[in-house]
Design an enzyme around this catalytic site. Sequence first.
Site, PDB file in Angstrom:
ATOM      1  N   LEU A 135       0.805  -1.221   0.000  1.00 13.78           N
ATOM      2  CA  LEU A 135       0.000   0.000   0.000  1.00 13.78           C
ATOM      3  C   LEU A 135       0.839   1.274   0.000  1.00 13.78           C
ATOM      4  O   LEU A 135       0.288   2.377   0.025  1.00 13.78           O
ATOM      5  CB  LEU A 135      -0.922   0.013   1.224  1.00 13.78           C
ATOM      6  N   SER A 136       2.149   1.146  -0.039  1.00 19.99           N
ATOM      7  CA  SER A 136       3.020   2.312   0.068  1.00 19.99           C
ATOM      8  C   SER A 136       3.104   3.081  -1.257  1.00 19.99           C
ATOM      9  O   SER A 136       3.478   2.514  -2.281  1.00 19.99           O
ATOM     10  CB  SER A 136       4.426   1.876   0.471  1.00 19.99           C
ATOM     11  N   PRO A 137       2.795   4.378  -1.245  1.00 23.45           N
ATOM     12  CA  PRO A 137       2.962   5.163  -2.475  1.00 23.45           C
ATOM     13  C   PRO A 137       4.422   5.262  -2.897  1.00 23.45           C
ATOM     14  O   PRO A 137       4.728   5.365  -4.092  1.00 23.45           O
ATOM     15  CB  PRO A 137       2.390   6.533  -2.101  1.00 23.45           C
TER      16      PRO A 137
END
Length: 215
Positions: free
Chosen positions: A27-29
């Site tokens: 989920l990390s941009p």
Amino acid sequence: MPTLRQRIQAQTEDAKLPHIDYFCATLSPYVYLAGTRLEAVAAKYGATVTYKPLDVVALFGRTGGTPPAERHPSRNEYRAQELLRQSKKVGLTFNLKPAFWPTNGAPAAYAIIAAQSAGGGDVGALVHRICACVWAEEKDIADDAVIRECLSETGFDPDLADKGLMAGAETYANNLEEAVTRGVFGTPFYITDTDQRFWGQDRIEDLDAHLAGNL
């Protein structure tokens, strides 16, 4: 057929090849903005990579960090500006407010773990593909169909989405514990076999320079 001396020399050379442990989060941009630049650097130096997906929010709680939802508005305002600047810098489409964030990133992480174990495809491309679903394509990576699509598109058996879930969950939890022990506090985070640590997609050039012996 190579001689014994040639085989020994080849084995010695292989033993010297660098290795990188890559702590990432689905989920990390910033993992998304890393693209596949790590893989390009690894290929440049013949380095191997082990992908270690983890729960980055849980990592924040264990290492003194604060999840975005709990940060001061000024920090989130800066984060928003910086994400858009970095996306332009690396040439990636970026949606600052994706429809399916946050969501449950664990099933996709389990798929990465299963894919790495099974082999046959491109794990780096899979990580990037999953993150792209979140930050560029408005897809929910908690959806089994989305995960299967990502696996198939990167050369893996899509049925891996439903296999080894217990083992994946165990590895996922172990990756978090290992990260805390080894000084990881965010993602993407890269650790070489000489314990040189690089945090952030904007430090891949530094990792490259280190592997070249220049940093």
